[in-house]
Write a protein that holds these residues in place. Structure first.
Motif, PDB file in Angstrom:
ATOM      1  N   LYS A 128       0.832  -1.203   0.000  1.00  0.00           N
ATOM      2  CA  LYS A 128       0.000   0.000   0.000  1.00  0.00           C
ATOM      3  C   LYS A 128       0.872   1.262   0.000  1.00  0.00           C
ATOM      4  O   LYS A 128       0.585   2.226  -0.721  1.00  0.00           O
ATOM      5  N   ALA A 129       1.940   1.232   0.808  1.00  0.00           N
ATOM      6  CA  ALA A 129       2.818   2.395   0.885  1.00  0.00           C
ATOM      7  C   ALA A 129       3.552   2.619  -0.437  1.00  0.00           C
ATOM      8  O   ALA A 129       3.697   3.756  -0.897  1.00  0.00           O
ATOM      9  N   LEU A 130       4.001   1.535  -1.072  1.00  0.00           N
ATOM     10  CA  LEU A 130       4.713   1.666  -2.348  1.00  0.00           C
ATOM     11  C   LEU A 130       3.798   2.184  -3.456  1.00  0.00           C
ATOM     12  O   LEU A 130       4.251   2.879  -4.368  1.00  0.00           O
ATOM     13  N   ARG A 131       2.529   1.842  -3.386  1.00  0.00           N
ATOM     14  CA  ARG A 131       1.591   2.266  -4.418  1.00  0.00           C
ATOM     15  C   ARG A 131       1.028   3.654  -4.151  1.00  0.00           C
ATOM     16  O   ARG A 131       0.351   4.227  -5.014  1.00  0.00           O
ATOM     17  N   SER A 132       1.308   4.199  -2.961  1.00  0.00           N
ATOM     18  CA  SER A 132       0.783   5.512  -2.615  1.00  0.00           C
ATOM     19  C   SER A 132       1.406   6.592  -3.494  1.00  0.00           C
ATOM     20  O   SER A 132       2.559   6.488  -3.897  1.00  0.00           O
ATOM     21  N   GLU A 133       0.637   7.634  -3.766  1.00  0.00           N
ATOM     22  CA  GLU A 133       1.132   8.746  -4.569  1.00  0.00           C
ATOM     23  C   GLU A 133       1.735   9.848  -3.702  1.00  0.00           C
ATOM     24  O   GLU A 133       2.077  10.917  -4.198  1.00  0.00           O
ATOM     25  N   GLY A 134       1.802   9.555  -2.394  1.00  0.00           N
ATOM     26  CA  GLY A 134       2.434  10.531  -1.507  1.00  0.00           C
ATOM     27  C   GLY A 134       1.562  11.727  -1.187  1.00  0.00           C
ATOM     28  O   GLY A 134       2.057  12.773  -0.796  1.00  0.00           O
ATOM     29  N   SER A 135       0.249  11.604  -1.360  1.00  0.00           N
ATOM     30  CA  SER A 135      -0.640  12.719  -1.038  1.00  0.00           C
ATOM     31  C   SER A 135      -0.764  12.835   0.473  1.00  0.00           C
ATOM     32  O   SER A 135      -1.011  11.851   1.154  1.00  0.00           O
ATOM     33  N   ILE A 136      -0.588  14.045   0.987  1.00  0.00           N
ATOM     34  CA  ILE A 136      -0.615  14.260   2.427  1.00  0.00           C
ATOM     35  C   ILE A 136      -1.654  15.304   2.766  1.00  0.00           C
ATOM     36  O   ILE A 136      -1.718  16.365   2.170  1.00  0.00           O
ATOM     37  N   ALA A 149       7.086  17.695   1.906  1.00  0.00           N
ATOM     38  CA  ALA A 149       7.816  17.874   0.652  1.00  0.00           C
ATOM     39  C   ALA A 149       8.457  16.576   0.185  1.00  0.00           C
ATOM     40  O   ALA A 149       8.791  16.438  -0.994  1.00  0.00           O
ATOM     41  N   ARG A 150       8.605  15.644   1.110  1.00  0.00           N
ATOM     42  CA  ARG A 150       9.235  14.355   0.782  1.00  0.00           C
ATOM     43  C   ARG A 150       8.265  13.198   1.011  1.00  0.00           C
ATOM     44  O   ARG A 150       8.669  12.081   1.309  1.00  0.00           O
ATOM     45  N   ALA A 151       6.973  13.454   0.876  1.00  0.00           N
ATOM     46  CA  ALA A 151       5.949  12.469   1.209  1.00  0.00           C
ATOM     47  C   ALA A 151       6.084  11.181   0.402  1.00  0.00           C
ATOM     48  O   ALA A 151       6.008  10.073   0.944  1.00  0.00           O
ATOM     49  N   GLN A 152       6.275  11.327  -0.914  1.00  0.00           N
ATOM     50  CA  GLN A 152       6.345  10.139  -1.749  1.00  0.00           C
ATOM     51  C   GLN A 152       7.590   9.311  -1.423  1.00  0.00           C
ATOM     52  O   GLN A 152       7.527   8.081  -1.367  1.00  0.00           O
ATOM     53  N   LEU A 153       8.703   9.986  -1.188  1.00  0.00           N
ATOM     54  CA  LEU A 153       9.928   9.276  -0.815  1.00  0.00           C
ATOM     55  C   LEU A 153       9.732   8.537   0.505  1.00  0.00           C
ATOM     56  O   LEU A 153      10.164   7.390   0.653  1.00  0.00           O
TER      57      LEU A 153
END
Length: 203
Positions: free
Chosen positions: A89-97, A180-184
């Motif tokens: 789930k985390a790897l597929r996330s688009e990093g939206s916060i 700013a680094r959510a996806q990472l």
């Protein structure tokens, strides 16, 4: 139970709580993706799972389960599967916060509480940890109130620590840098959880 004995118990529980692991990763992810309150919900639910294992240990049920390696192994595999699912789930996330992510608010709260609870319940090492720890304090004539203190101590310490983590992570100066680094962060969290799941299966 003397004050010195309780301080020793609390110290060990605190060290166990602050050790980095999948629980910290889950608190981090829900705090960043939703809010401080969601991270705290993970922490409270996780603490309830910890308290459940502590209660089983004090009442002697965990010691009974420890004699059945198959049950312990099955629980470990279940935990590994759940960790792997969270990692994917985390790897597929688009990093939206932020609170504007997909899904209803109710769904987010349920997911946070579920993830926090399951990450602790599907960790058989907690059972072993409490059996080993409480064996140093429990005796045949241990009063009821001592048992209550022994259950509440790790529960409150665990919940308090992860709620503190959620508060610190959601501080504006910290949160803006993390956003700013959510996806990472999601990618690193996902890899970390998958590696932990692999480690559980291969042990």
């Amino acid at each position: 139970m003397t004050l010195a004995a309780w301080l020793a118990l609390a110290g060990v529980c605190l060290l166990g709580a602050v050790s980095p692991g999948p629980s910290l990763a889950v608190v981090l992810r829900h705090t960043l993706n939703h809010s401080r309150a969601h991270g705290m919900a993970v922490g409270v639910a996780h603490a309830l799972g910890v308290g459940g294992y502590a209660l089983l240990s004090v009442t002697g049920l965990a010691a009974l389960f420890a004699h059945y390696p198959l049950a312990q192994q099955l629980l470990g595999w279940g935990g590994a599967a759940y960790l792997a699912w969270l990692g994917i789930k985390a790897l597929r996330s688009e990093g939206s916060i932020g609170p504007s992510g997909t899904g209803s608010v109710g769904q987010h709260w349920r997911q946070a509480a579920r993830d926090g609870l399951m990450i602790s319940l599907l960790n058989p090492k907690l059972m072993i940890f409490f059996v080993a720890l409480f064996s140093q304090f429990v005796e045949a004539d241990t009063p009821f109130w001592v048992g209550v203190v022994m259950v509440l101590t790790p529960t409150l310490i665990d919940g308090g620590w992860y709620c503190l983590v959620a508060v610190l992570l959601s501080h504006r100066s910290v949160l803006e840098r993390l956003r700013a680094r959510a996806q990472l962060i999601d990618r690193v969290t996902g890899v970390f959880l998958l590696l932990l799941a692999l480690r559980v299966v291969t042990l």
